[in-house]
Design an enzyme around this catalytic site. Structure first.
Site, PDB file in Angstrom:
ATOM      1  N   ARG A 199       0.827  -1.205   0.000  1.00  0.00           N
ATOM      2  CA  ARG A 199       0.000   0.000   0.000  1.00  0.00           C
ATOM      3  C   ARG A 199       0.862   1.256   0.000  1.00  0.00           C
ATOM      4  O   ARG A 199       0.544   2.229  -0.640  1.00  0.00           O
ATOM      5  CB  ARG A 199      -0.897  -0.005   1.236  1.00  0.00           C
ATOM      6  CG  ARG A 199      -1.679   1.267   1.446  1.00  0.00           C
ATOM      7  CD  ARG A 199      -2.543   1.173   2.692  1.00  0.00           C
ATOM      8  NE  ARG A 199      -3.465   0.070   2.616  1.00  0.00           N
ATOM      9  CZ  ARG A 199      -3.812  -0.686   3.656  1.00  0.00           C
ATOM     10  NH1 ARG A 199      -3.323  -0.457   4.850  1.00  0.00           N
ATOM     11  NH2 ARG A 199      -4.659  -1.675   3.498  1.00  0.00           N
TER      12      ARG A 199
ATOM     13  N   ARG B 248       7.295  -0.007   1.854  1.00  0.00           N
ATOM     14  CA  ARG B 248       7.160  -1.155   2.743  1.00  0.00           C
ATOM     15  C   ARG B 248       5.960  -2.010   2.349  1.00  0.00           C
ATOM     16  O   ARG B 248       4.971  -1.483   1.852  1.00  0.00           O
ATOM     17  CB  ARG B 248       7.051  -0.708   4.208  1.00  0.00           C
ATOM     18  CG  ARG B 248       5.955   0.299   4.489  1.00  0.00           C
ATOM     19  CD  ARG B 248       6.365   1.195   5.680  1.00  0.00           C
ATOM     20  NE  ARG B 248       5.285   2.031   6.173  1.00  0.00           N
ATOM     21  CZ  ARG B 248       4.951   3.218   5.654  1.00  0.00           C
ATOM     22  NH1 ARG B 248       5.560   3.686   4.578  1.00  0.00           N
ATOM     23  NH2 ARG B 248       3.976   3.918   6.186  1.00  0.00           N
TER      24      ARG B 248
ATOM     25  N   CYS C 255      -2.576 -18.251  14.345  1.00  0.00           N
ATOM     26  CA  CYS C 255      -2.185 -17.461  15.521  1.00  0.00           C
ATOM     27  C   CYS C 255      -2.218 -18.355  16.748  1.00  0.00           C
ATOM     28  O   CYS C 255      -2.881 -19.386  16.755  1.00  0.00           O
ATOM     29  CB  CYS C 255      -3.158 -16.311  15.760  1.00  0.00           C
ATOM     30  SG  CYS C 255      -3.298 -15.185  14.364  1.00  0.00           S
TER      31      CYS C 255
ATOM     32  N   CYS D 147      -8.006 -13.372  18.550  1.00  0.00           N
ATOM     33  CA  CYS D 147      -8.574 -12.244  19.272  1.00  0.00           C
ATOM     34  C   CYS D 147      -9.949 -11.962  18.703  1.00  0.00           C
ATOM     35  O   CYS D 147     -10.125 -11.899  17.488  1.00  0.00           O
ATOM     36  CB  CYS D 147      -7.669 -11.028  19.097  1.00  0.00           C
ATOM     37  SG  CYS D 147      -5.938 -11.435  19.423  1.00  0.00           S
TER      38      CYS D 147
ATOM     39  N   CYS E 137     -10.209  -9.094  16.127  1.00  0.00           N
ATOM     40  CA  CYS E 137      -9.189  -9.021  15.073  1.00  0.00           C
ATOM     41  C   CYS E 137      -9.740  -8.471  13.762  1.00  0.00           C
ATOM     42  O   CYS E 137     -10.733  -8.980  13.241  1.00  0.00           O
ATOM     43  CB  CYS E 137      -8.600 -10.397  14.818  1.00  0.00           C
ATOM     44  SG  CYS E 137      -7.418 -10.413  13.447  1.00  0.00           S
TER      45      CYS E 137
ATOM     46  N   ARG F   4      -8.448  -8.816  10.941  1.00  0.00           N
ATOM     47  CA  ARG F   4      -8.165  -9.706   9.826  1.00  0.00           C
ATOM     48  C   ARG F   4      -8.811 -11.081  10.014  1.00  0.00           C
ATOM     49  O   ARG F   4      -8.428 -12.055   9.385  1.00  0.00           O
ATOM     50  CB  ARG F   4      -6.648  -9.843   9.680  1.00  0.00           C
ATOM     51  CG  ARG F   4      -6.210  -9.610   8.266  1.00  0.00           C
ATOM     52  CD  ARG F   4      -4.710  -9.637   8.101  1.00  0.00           C
ATOM     53  NE  ARG F   4      -4.214  -8.353   7.704  1.00  0.00           N
ATOM     54  CZ  ARG F   4      -3.169  -7.745   8.249  1.00  0.00           C
ATOM     55  NH1 ARG F   4      -2.505  -8.315   9.221  1.00  0.00           N
ATOM     56  NH2 ARG F   4      -2.792  -6.580   7.808  1.00  0.00           N
TER      57      ARG F   4
ATOM     58  N   ASP G  63     -11.353  -0.847  13.587  1.00  0.00           N
ATOM     59  CA  ASP G  63     -11.653  -0.861  12.152  1.00  0.00           C
ATOM     60  C   ASP G  63     -13.115  -1.235  11.923  1.00  0.00           C
ATOM     61  O   ASP G  63     -13.824  -1.597  12.854  1.00  0.00           O
ATOM     62  CB  ASP G  63     -10.725  -1.853  11.453  1.00  0.00           C
ATOM     63  CG  ASP G  63      -9.283  -1.380  11.486  1.00  0.00           C
ATOM     64  OD1 ASP G  63      -9.045  -0.192  11.218  1.00  0.00           O
ATOM     65  OD2 ASP G  63      -8.396  -2.204  11.793  1.00  0.00           O
TER      66      ASP G  63
ATOM     67  N   LYS H 172      -3.243   4.747   6.954  1.00  0.00           N
ATOM     68  CA  LYS H 172      -3.484   5.194   8.332  1.00  0.00           C
ATOM     69  C   LYS H 172      -3.416   6.708   8.418  1.00  0.00           C
ATOM     70  O   LYS H 172      -2.544   7.310   7.811  1.00  0.00           O
ATOM     71  CB  LYS H 172      -2.418   4.607   9.259  1.00  0.00           C
ATOM     72  CG  LYS H 172      -2.512   3.105   9.408  1.00  0.00           C
ATOM     73  CD  LYS H 172      -1.370   2.587  10.275  1.00  0.00           C
ATOM     74  CE  LYS H 172      -1.346   1.078  10.297  1.00  0.00           C
ATOM     75  NZ  LYS H 172      -1.065   0.475   8.979  1.00  0.00           N
TER      76      LYS H 172
HETATM   77  C1  LIG Z   1      -0.265  -0.495   8.759  1.00  0.00           C
HETATM   78  C2  LIG Z   1       0.336  -0.877   7.489  1.00  0.00           C
HETATM   79  C3  LIG Z   1       1.706  -0.698   7.242  1.00  0.00           C
HETATM   80  C4  LIG Z   1       2.645  -0.142   8.286  1.00  0.00           C
HETATM   81  O1  LIG Z   1       2.430   1.218   8.456  1.00  0.00           O
HETATM   82  P1  LIG Z   1       3.384   2.050   9.426  1.00  0.00           P
HETATM   83  O2  LIG Z   1       2.732   3.386   9.535  1.00  0.00           O
HETATM   84  O3  LIG Z   1       4.731   2.089   8.769  1.00  0.00           O
HETATM   85  O4  LIG Z   1       3.442   1.307  10.712  1.00  0.00           O
HETATM   86  C5  LIG Z   1       2.210  -1.042   6.019  1.00  0.00           C
HETATM   87  N1  LIG Z   1       1.423  -1.548   5.050  1.00  0.00           N
HETATM   88  C6  LIG Z   1       0.107  -1.729   5.261  1.00  0.00           C
HETATM   89  C7  LIG Z   1      -0.704  -2.282   4.142  1.00  0.00           C
HETATM   90  C8  LIG Z   1      -0.488  -1.404   6.477  1.00  0.00           C
HETATM   91  O5  LIG Z   1      -1.799  -1.612   6.667  1.00  0.00           O
HETATM   92  S1  SF4 Z   2      -5.020  -9.629  16.334  1.00  0.00           S
HETATM   93 FE1  SF4 Z   2      -5.640 -11.107  14.732  1.00  0.00          FE
HETATM   94  S2  SF4 Z   2      -3.739 -11.599  13.636  1.00  0.00           S
HETATM   95 FE2  SF4 Z   2      -3.160 -10.687  15.619  1.00  0.00          FE
HETATM   96  S3  SF4 Z   2      -2.899 -12.434  17.034  1.00  0.00           S
HETATM   97 FE3  SF4 Z   2      -5.015 -11.699  17.270  1.00  0.00          FE
HETATM   98  S4  SF4 Z   2      -6.199 -12.973  15.855  1.00  0.00           S
HETATM   99 FE4  SF4 Z   2      -4.045 -13.169  15.232  1.00  0.00          FE
END
Ligand SMILES: *Cc1c(COP(=O)(O)O)cnc(C)c1O
Ligand code: SF4
Length: 376
Positions: A113, A117, A126, A130, A133, A135, A295, A339
């Site tokens: 994104r 990085r 995991c 959680c 979560c 995801r 989220d 973010k």
């Molecule tokens: C959160 C996130 C990051 C890391 O973002 P930082 O601000 O550097 O911590 C990188 N890629 C994606 C897709 C993210 O959701």
């Molecule tokens: S927040 Fe989601 S990805 Fe992270 S440890 Fe918990 S369940 Fe796993």
């Protein structure tokens, strides 16, 4: 905040001979709704258990379960680990892919994104699932562990994109990988010359700190700078075992940071947040990095707070605790737009170069900017 309430008997007896055996710790936790049944659940929890655990994965190591106060139905640790009936109630704007990971995934197991990085998902497993979560749907959909072959397209993509500097292992939890898999992956990444930093997002130091063995830490050590970002949400998660895990990480020369999620009934009061952020620094040596606003994940309405509430809490912390203990309060925009820091802002008014700022004690102060000569 009283954290000394007596605890009921933990649901699973501590039967291991070696307290440091993390595999036994995981085995003696819970994985299925049948197993979780052994915990002293409320009637409401029992009723929700089977359908909620079917909708979203359920698992917790013995270490984390032992942190639950079974006498308190509203216990903040319990809320994070035991399925609740509200998980099956989806609000209208909640979504399966709350922050748009899929929109920015050019190859499987990778999200790109930001320019420099990427996120890499070496496993979708995991130690603890959680309940909040963001995801959890992809953990359900993919449900795959580590495999070299599954990661090859993502590693080729990273090698081909010379603008990248940082790879963030997330998931899933990357510390669920075996030591030799961690070492292999680290080796593949450090062979890519444009990479500089390897970051891991992990809840293992919270949920299963025994897994942070000397071998796991050693497997990550090499050419790349390493940053471990843990995920402690409540001061009671900061145990002696977690402190040992964090010490091993810091003694290896890695950076140590923490991100947490602001959640109703878990940490949405100033005293809890203050204690969390201070103990992260004082006990664990972990710099609070992000405080995430919830989220648009499905079925987490019972965890939601308002942004106003989050801003108010942040205002109560600013100035009153060390700057080292202050995270940035962020919202991850839906659709993959990234973010954004939510504030609070201390700009109260502005007229050209005459600013008015609020201070941390509620005062207001004018400030006349002196500009560099060329702009004056
Ligand atoms: C959160 C996130 C990051 C890391 O973002 P930082 O601000 O550097 O911590 C990188 N890629 C994606 C897709 C993210 O959701
Ligand atoms: S927040 Fe989601 S990805 Fe992270 S440890 Fe918990 S369940 Fe796993």
């Amino acid at each position: 905040m009283d954290h000394s309430a007596p605890k009921a008997t933990p649901p699973v007896a501590d039967a291991t001979e070696n307290p440091d055996d993390w595999r036994a710790n995981l085995r003696e936790g819970i994985r299925t709704s049948a197993e979780i049944d052994r915990a002293p659940l409320t009637a409401e929890e029992l009723e929700a258990l089977a359908p909620a655990a079917k909708a979203f994965k359920t698992r917790a190591p013995r270490h984390y379960l032992n942190l639950v106060d079974w006498n308190d139905p509203e216990d903040p640790i319990r809320r994070q680990v035991i399925p609740a009936p509200q998980e099956l109630e989806f609000a209208e704007d909640e979504r399966e892919d709350p922050i748009g990971d899929a929109a920015y995934s050019p190859v499987p197991r990778l999200t790109h994104r930001y320019p420099d990085r990427v996120l890499l998902y070496p496993t979708y497993h995991c130690s603890l699932y959680c309940r909040f979560c963001f995801r959890k749907e992809s953990l359900n959909d993919v449900d795959q562990g580590y495999s070299q072959r599954a990661l090859d397209p993502a590693l080729d993509y990273i090698a081909a994109h010379t603008e990248l500097r940082e790879v963030i292992l997330t998931g899933g939890d990357p510390l669920m990988l075996r030591d030799d898999h961690l070492e292999y992956l680290r080796g593949r990444l450090e062979a890519i010359p444009h990479l500089r930093l390897l970051r891991l997002h992990t809840r293992v130091p919270v949920a299963l700190p025994q897994r942070v063995t000397a071998g796991a830490v050693e497997a990550l050590r090499g050419r790349l700078m390493v940053a471990i970002v843990t995920h402690f949400n409540h001061p009671r998660e900061i145990t002696p075992e977690a402190a040992d895990a964090c010490r091993r990480i810091r003694e290896s020369g890695f950076m140590l940071l923490n991100q947490c999620v602001l959640m109703r009934g878990v940490n949405d009061d100033a005293a809890t947040l203050r204690e969390l952020f201070q103990e992260l620094v004082y006990t664990l040596g972990a710099k609070p990095y992000y405080l995430h606003h919830c989220d648009l994940t499905r079925g987490i309405r019972h965890f939601r707070t308002s942004i106003d509430k989050g801003l108010e809490l942040m205002e109560q912390l600013r100035g009153n605790i060390s700057g080292l203990c202050q995270p940035t309060y962020v919202l991850d925009l839906p659709g993959g737009h990234g973010k954004i820091p939510l504030g609070p802002s201390y700009v109260r008014a502005r007229d050209e170069h005459r600013w008015t700022f609020g201070d941390y004690q509620g005062g207001e102060h004018g400030y006349d900017e002196i500009l560099p000569e060329e702009d004056a």
